[in-house]
Design a protein around this motif. Structure first.
Motif, PDB file in Angstrom:
ATOM      1  N   ASP A 106     -24.552 -51.193 -28.356  1.00  0.00           N
ATOM      2  CA  ASP A 106     -24.102 -51.686 -27.053  1.00  0.00           C
ATOM      3  C   ASP A 106     -24.931 -51.091 -25.920  1.00  0.00           C
ATOM      4  O   ASP A 106     -24.408 -50.801 -24.849  1.00  0.00           O
ATOM      5  N   ASP A 107     -26.203 -50.885 -26.168  1.00  0.00           N
ATOM      6  CA  ASP A 107     -27.091 -50.477 -25.093  1.00  0.00           C
ATOM      7  C   ASP A 107     -27.670 -51.721 -24.433  1.00  0.00           C
ATOM      8  O   ASP A 107     -27.394 -52.839 -24.852  1.00  0.00           O
ATOM      9  N   GLU A 125     -13.746 -49.183 -22.113  1.00  0.00           N
ATOM     10  CA  GLU A 125     -14.632 -48.522 -21.151  1.00  0.00           C
ATOM     11  C   GLU A 125     -14.285 -47.047 -21.017  1.00  0.00           C
ATOM     12  O   GLU A 125     -13.118 -46.664 -21.058  1.00  0.00           O
ATOM     13  N   THR A 126     -15.325 -46.250 -20.876  1.00  0.00           N
ATOM     14  CA  THR A 126     -15.131 -44.810 -20.764  1.00  0.00           C
ATOM     15  C   THR A 126     -16.209 -44.253 -19.851  1.00  0.00           C
ATOM     16  O   THR A 126     -17.140 -44.965 -19.466  1.00  0.00           O
ATOM     17  N   HIS A 127     -16.073 -43.003 -19.478  1.00  0.00           N
ATOM     18  CA  HIS A 127     -17.127 -42.332 -18.708  1.00  0.00           C
ATOM     19  C   HIS A 127     -17.725 -41.248 -19.581  1.00  0.00           C
ATOM     20  O   HIS A 127     -16.998 -40.443 -20.151  1.00  0.00           O
ATOM     21  N   TYR A 128     -19.024 -41.237 -19.652  1.00  0.00           N
ATOM     22  CA  TYR A 128     -19.697 -40.339 -20.576  1.00  0.00           C
ATOM     23  C   TYR A 128     -19.571 -38.886 -20.127  1.00  0.00           C
ATOM     24  O   TYR A 128     -19.777 -38.572 -18.955  1.00  0.00           O
ATOM     25  N   THR A 129     -19.233 -38.020 -21.068  1.00  0.00           N
ATOM     26  CA  THR A 129     -19.113 -36.605 -20.731  1.00  0.00           C
ATOM     27  C   THR A 129     -19.949 -35.749 -21.677  1.00  0.00           C
ATOM     28  O   THR A 129     -19.803 -34.534 -21.694  1.00  0.00           O
ATOM     29  N   VAL A 173     -17.145 -47.377 -25.371  1.00  0.00           N
ATOM     30  CA  VAL A 173     -16.937 -46.294 -26.327  1.00  0.00           C
ATOM     31  C   VAL A 173     -18.002 -46.361 -27.428  1.00  0.00           C
ATOM     32  O   VAL A 173     -18.496 -45.336 -27.902  1.00  0.00           O
ATOM     33  N   ALA A 174     -18.393 -47.594 -27.801  1.00  0.00           N
ATOM     34  CA  ALA A 174     -19.419 -47.749 -28.838  1.00  0.00           C
ATOM     35  C   ALA A 174     -20.708 -47.060 -28.404  1.00  0.00           C
ATOM     36  O   ALA A 174     -21.322 -46.308 -29.170  1.00  0.00           O
ATOM     37  N   TYR A 175     -21.118 -47.305 -27.158  1.00  0.00           N
ATOM     38  CA  TYR A 175     -22.355 -46.707 -26.669  1.00  0.00           C
ATOM     39  C   TYR A 175     -22.207 -45.187 -26.561  1.00  0.00           C
ATOM     40  O   TYR A 175     -23.110 -44.436 -26.953  1.00  0.00           O
ATOM     41  N   ALA A 176     -21.042 -44.746 -26.068  1.00  0.00           N
ATOM     42  CA  ALA A 176     -20.823 -43.308 -25.931  1.00  0.00           C
ATOM     43  C   ALA A 176     -20.865 -42.627 -27.296  1.00  0.00           C
ATOM     44  O   ALA A 176     -21.441 -41.538 -27.446  1.00  0.00           O
ATOM     45  N   SER A 177     -20.280 -43.285 -28.308  1.00  0.00           N
ATOM     46  CA  SER A 177     -20.278 -42.634 -29.624  1.00  0.00           C
ATOM     47  C   SER A 177     -21.686 -42.625 -30.221  1.00  0.00           C
ATOM     48  O   SER A 177     -22.046 -41.706 -30.955  1.00  0.00           O
ATOM     49  N   THR A 178     -22.508 -43.638 -29.896  1.00  0.00           N
ATOM     50  CA  THR A 178     -23.895 -43.606 -30.364  1.00  0.00           C
ATOM     51  C   THR A 178     -24.664 -42.482 -29.678  1.00  0.00           C
ATOM     52  O   THR A 178     -25.501 -41.817 -30.294  1.00  0.00           O
ATOM     53  N   LEU A 179     -24.360 -42.261 -28.384  1.00  0.00           N
ATOM     54  CA  LEU A 179     -24.983 -41.125 -27.690  1.00  0.00           C
ATOM     55  C   LEU A 179     -24.541 -39.815 -28.320  1.00  0.00           C
ATOM     56  O   LEU A 179     -25.342 -38.891 -28.484  1.00  0.00           O
ATOM     57  N   ASP A 180     -23.257 -39.750 -28.689  1.00  0.00           N
ATOM     58  CA  ASP A 180     -22.760 -38.525 -29.325  1.00  0.00           C
ATOM     59  C   ASP A 180     -23.470 -38.295 -30.657  1.00  0.00           C
ATOM     60  O   ASP A 180     -23.839 -37.166 -30.980  1.00  0.00           O
ATOM     61  N   ILE A 181     -23.646 -39.386 -31.425  1.00  0.00           N
ATOM     62  CA  ILE A 181     -24.379 -39.245 -32.688  1.00  0.00           C
ATOM     63  C   ILE A 181     -25.774 -38.690 -32.408  1.00  0.00           C
ATOM     64  O   ILE A 181     -26.276 -37.829 -33.118  1.00  0.00           O
ATOM     65  N   SER A 182     -26.389 -39.170 -31.319  1.00  0.00           N
ATOM     66  CA  SER A 182     -27.761 -38.776 -31.025  1.00  0.00           C
ATOM     67  C   SER A 182     -27.869 -37.353 -30.491  1.00  0.00           C
ATOM     68  O   SER A 182     -28.856 -36.673 -30.749  1.00  0.00           O
ATOM     69  N   PHE A 183     -26.878 -36.912 -29.705  1.00  0.00           N
ATOM     70  CA  PHE A 183     -27.057 -35.632 -29.011  1.00  0.00           C
ATOM     71  C   PHE A 183     -26.058 -34.556 -29.402  1.00  0.00           C
ATOM     72  O   PHE A 183     -26.299 -33.383 -29.174  1.00  0.00           O
ATOM     73  N   ASP A 184     -24.912 -34.940 -29.948  1.00  0.00           N
ATOM     74  CA  ASP A 184     -23.880 -33.932 -30.174  1.00  0.00           C
ATOM     75  C   ASP A 184     -23.451 -33.789 -31.625  1.00  0.00           C
ATOM     76  O   ASP A 184     -22.708 -32.881 -31.951  1.00  0.00           O
ATOM     77  N   VAL A 185     -23.897 -34.717 -32.494  1.00  0.00           N
ATOM     78  CA  VAL A 185     -23.584 -34.566 -33.912  1.00  0.00           C
ATOM     79  C   VAL A 185     -24.792 -33.920 -34.583  1.00  0.00           C
ATOM     80  O   VAL A 185     -25.919 -34.379 -34.403  1.00  0.00           O
ATOM     81  N   ARG A 186     -24.547 -32.860 -35.345  1.00  0.00           N
ATOM     82  CA  ARG A 186     -25.675 -32.171 -35.985  1.00  0.00           C
ATOM     83  C   ARG A 186     -26.368 -33.110 -36.970  1.00  0.00           C
ATOM     84  O   ARG A 186     -25.714 -33.686 -37.836  1.00  0.00           O
ATOM     85  N   PHE A 233     -19.458 -43.273 -35.666  1.00  0.00           N
ATOM     86  CA  PHE A 233     -19.582 -44.411 -34.749  1.00  0.00           C
ATOM     87  C   PHE A 233     -18.214 -45.031 -34.492  1.00  0.00           C
ATOM     88  O   PHE A 233     -17.409 -45.177 -35.405  1.00  0.00           O
ATOM     89  N   ASN A 234     -17.965 -45.397 -33.253  1.00  0.00           N
ATOM     90  CA  ASN A 234     -16.697 -46.014 -32.891  1.00  0.00           C
ATOM     91  C   ASN A 234     -16.974 -47.392 -32.279  1.00  0.00           C
ATOM     92  O   ASN A 234     -17.449 -47.478 -31.157  1.00  0.00           O
ATOM     93  N   PRO A 235     -16.693 -48.458 -33.015  1.00  0.00           N
ATOM     94  CA  PRO A 235     -17.105 -49.793 -32.553  1.00  0.00           C
ATOM     95  C   PRO A 235     -16.155 -50.381 -31.522  1.00  0.00           C
ATOM     96  O   PRO A 235     -15.706 -51.516 -31.669  1.00  0.00           O
TER      97      PRO A 235
END
Lengths: 561, 270
Positions: free
Chosen positions: A170-171, A77-81, A94-107, A71-73
């Motif tokens: 940050d959703d 601002e970033t654009h999700y990729t 970035v906080a929201y993007a990293s939570t999405l990464d935890i959900s979809f891209d981290v095993r 998680f990155n608190p």
């Protein structure tokens, strides 16, 4: 230390023994193990909620640590990729993007997130149920008043941990929640705006809040929870565990299993059971689908926006509060400053009343009963009818506010008008606790009467016997001593009227105490006395006579306080 | 150019010019014709459609909407049984009748979805009749409903900004005042979603093409279909209702299971 010196001459035979002796002769651990290992814990299912809370906290620490790796608190601002298509290219923090990464891209990330969230819900729930158990059984009485307060602090810390965590991804949902908190803070007269600016580092939402909440969530709040748990458990060991009354159980002993080996094995196994239940929930049920809510943006809000269950009662109170009643507004402008009572009252007053009563209850009850003795035997809730009634009133009051937090879902799912739901809940907000108090107290008294009946006459067997002279009777089976003990052996305090002080005067405070004492103990069902019991059993062979004799005895006991 | 100018007096020049003119005119007409057809594919109704539609209307709708769809006279309490349908357009009819909301099951805060009462042909005829009463939004063309051309991410942003406050961010629906509600959007066809946006049925506001462009509407439909098709990545969605259903499951399911275990563990009580 004597513990270390006494083992110097001991020569262990096995290698395990040698290692154990090596450690013991340097740490004196065996003394501690001997002391703690012989600690007795009584067995009852209702005693295990504290354990559930402890274990959920351990699960939270484990799963939370995993989440901090990814998680990155940051509110940059970033654009999700990442790999979730319906959000690709969307601007977000970035906080929201990293939570999405935890959900979809981290095993295993989504599973761990869900474990963490379900464990958080279970943590607060088990803390609450544990406190209810302690309250309704009177386990908060001397010497455990301070431990009750520590428990209350733990509850507040649990809410704080939950809320700070809820706000991190940050959703849209967490941002809406923060906006409500911001509104409540700003409603505080004079200092509210300053506190809000301080908290958010400027105007809401700013770019600082997620980082700040993150530090609170992973450092300060858990550290305080750990400290409080340590104090809580230390006091538990000092006080020894309470137990339900029963044969052989007194104020001076604890009947149960020792920690080593039985209880340690049970408790250790139970940890894995709790972990397993949480893991099953996390694997099968989606919780907080942040991808549904989208990144936080102050302009949109979603229907069905609610906080997690434990903050629900505050949200519900806010929903119940009318902005105006008739022509009376709850918002005033005083010297250019707006006073928003329509936000301030519901957000702070019910929670304030609940927690003030919770923290002061042991002293209130001690004052009313003037009972300053140590209590290690618990009350069955029915044997303390007024306390039970007050507790139920509190639970119902809480539940009304809790239900109000889901008023929109009640409306859509039961096909009723949202307005009607709100009106009814407003009525219940005031009447519910009163009705709850009366009904619960009457049920408790009725159960006491039933206990009394059974103790005196035994259980109804349903076997009808015809006597030689033609009379039909139902055979009552007398209880064995073991079960009878539970029904007859309890304390039943009587009204303690206002007492004059040393000067022979009765102060106003003492008069109030007397009145409260009457409220508490005026209606009581006296416990069965040994004489009554003997009389009832002597006539055991003549049930007909017994019936009338016992009935008159019961009547005089009930009415003659 | 020289070759062309030399042959300008050729006997076939006039014929060539004529052919060229016809070809250009015909070609332009054909292009314009297909464009028109794409937009008006389902909005061209024959007079027979209108006639049949009127018959259906008189038999099934006029009780509330009045003969000629001018709306019913206000009743005893000033309530109108049915509004005037002049100018609501074919899209409104296709939505209301096509989703089974009309004919209305019963009076209430809002028309409920129920099995369709008319088949596609009858719905088209009713739409033709109502469209003939006054200009209004037409049934959308295939082009604006083609979700392969939509952008789910953009649609998501538009949805959260314009729709989520009533329909819920996960399109699970939500409550409005006095028994009205925004329905869940799962299982709704793109056509009906589009029509709802342009006609504003029940308590929904109208999102005309100036508010949300047809492409934006297509993106929203794409978004809704994407999140519906992908299911819930984290397991059972619990109705997508958010923290309430999660809390309910924890208290009734999770805690109940744990209480079961505590009872089992302490069964052989001392």
């Amino acid at each position: 230390m004597s513990a270390t010196s006494s083992t110097e001459n001991y020569v262990p035979k096995t290698s395990v023994g040698r290692i154990a002796n090596f450690v013991d002769s340097r740490t004196g651990g065996s003394a501690m193990v001997k002391e703690l290992g012989r600690k007795i814990f009584p067995d009852h299912w209702s005693f295990m909620f504290g354990e559930v809370a402890l274990y959920s906290f351990v699960i939270l620490l484990l799963s939370g640590t995993f989440l901090t790796f990814f998680f990155n608190p940051s509110m940059a601002e970033t654009h999700y990729t990442g790999s979730y298509v319906p959000l690709q290219g969307v601007e977000m923090s970035v906080a929201y993007a990293s939570t999405l990464d935890i959900s979809f891209d981290v095993r295993g990330g989504l599973f761990m997130r869900q474990v963490h969230h379900w464990a958080a819900l279970l943590f607060v729930a088990s803390v609450s149920v544990h406190m209810l158990r302690v309250f309704f059984t009177g386990a908060f009485r001397r010497p455990r008043e301070l431990n009750w307060v520590v428990g209350g602090v733990l509850l507040i810390l649990a809410l704080a941990a939950g809320f700070t965590g809820y706000s991190l991804p940050d959703d849209l949902l967490s941002g809406n929640g923060l906006r409500i908190i911001d509104g409540v803070i700003k409603a505080i007269p004079l200092v509210g705006t300053y506190i809000s600016m301080l908290l958010f580092g400027g105007e809401f939402p700013g770019t600082a809040i997620v980082g700040r909440l993150y530090v609170l969530h992973i450092l300060l709040v858990p550290a305080m929870i750990l400290l409080m748990i340590a104090i809580h458990l230390f006091m538990l060991i000092v006080h020894k565990h309470t137990q339900y009354p029963g044969p052989g159980r007194t104020e001076n002993n604890v009947v149960g299993y020792p920690v080593g080996p039985v209880y340690a094995a049970k408790a250790g196994g139970f940890f894995f059971i709790v972990f397993g239940v949480v893991a099953l929930l996390a694997a099968n049920f989606q919780i907080l689908p942040i991808w549904d809510y989208g990144p936080y943006d102050p302009s949109p809000i979603s229907a069905g926006t609610q906080p997690d269950w434990y903050i629900g009662f505050v949200d519900g109170a806010l929903r119940l509060m009318p902005g105006v009643i008739g022509n009376f507004p709850f918002e005033f402008v005083i010297l250019g400053h707006t006073l928003s009572l329509n936000v301030l009252l519901p957000a702070l007053v019910p929670a304030g009343i609940l927690f003030t009563l919770l923290f002061t209850w042991p002293w209130i009850e001690r004052w009313v009963t003037r009972d300053d003795r140590e209590h290690h035997l618990l009350d069955r809730p029915r044997n303390a009818p007024t306390r039970t009634g007050i507790g139920v009133a509190g639970v119902i009051w809480y539940c009304v506010m809790w239900a109000a937090a889901s008023s929109d879902l009640i409306a859509t799912h039961f096909h009723v008008s949202l307005n009607d739901v709100t009106y009814w809940l407003r009525v219940l907000f005031f009447l519910g606790p009163i009705v709850g108090y009366i009904v619960a107290k009457r049920i408790a008294l009725a159960l006491q009467r039933k206990d009394r009946e059974i103790a005196l006459h035994g259980r109804e067997t349903g076997r009808i016997v015809r006597l030689p002279h033609g009379e039909f009777i139902e055979v009552h089976e007398p209880l064995d001593d073991y079960h009878q003990f539970r029904l007859v052996n309890f304390e039943s305090p009587e009204v303690l009227p206002a007492q004059p002080d040393a000067n022979g005067r009765i102060s106003g405070k003492e008069k109030l105490r007397g009145r409260l004492s009457r409220l508490f103990f005026e209606d009581r069902v006296a416990p069965v006395t040994p004489a009554e019991l003997e009389a009832a059993h002597e006539h055991g062979h003549h049930p007909a006579i017994e019936e009338t004799a016992a009935e008159t005895a019961a009547e005089t006991q009930v009415t003659g306080r | 150019m020289k070759a062309l100018s030399q042959r300008r007096r050729h006997p076939l020049a006039a014929i060539a010019l004529l052919l060229l003119g016809l070809l250009v005119t015909g070609g332009l007409y054909a292009v314009a014709g297909t464009v028109n057809e794409a937009k008006a594919q389902t909005t061209t109704y024959s007079a027979q459609d209108v006639e049949q539609g009127e018959k259906l209307f008189v038999a099934n709708c006029a009780t509330c909407h009045g003969i000629n769809a001018v709306g019913a006279e206000p009743g005893a309490h000033g309530f109108q049984a049915g509004p005037s349908l002049i100018g609501v357009g074919a899209a409104a009819v296709d939505f209301q009748v096509g989703t089974g909301r009309m004919p209305m099951q019963m009076s209430g805060p809002q028309a409920q979805v129920k099995p369709k009462q008319f088949d596609e042909e009858q719905t088209r005829q009713l739409a033709a009749y109502v469209a003939s009463l006054g200009a209004g939004p037409a049934v959308p063309s295939e082009e604006v409903l083609d979700t392969t051309k939509g952008n789910a991410a953009k649609g998501g942003e538009l949805f959260r900004t314009n729709c989520a406050m009533c329909h819920n961010a996960a399109a699970a629906g939500g409550a409005l005042t006095r028994g009205k509600f925004a329905p869940a959007l799962g299982g709704v066809t793109g056509e009906h979603i589009y029509e709802a946006m342009v006609t504003g049925p029940q308590n929904m506001p109208v999102f005309n093409d100036a508010n949300i462009s047809p492409e934006g509407k297509r993106d929203i439909i794409t978004f809704l279909h994407t999140i519906e098709e992908q299911g819930s990545p984290g397991g059972a969605a619990l109705g997508s209702l958010g923290p309430v259903s999660e809390g309910l499951l924890l208290w009734t399911g999770g805690l109940a299971v744990i209480i079961g275990f505590t009872i089992w563990l302490t069964q052989r009580s001392s």
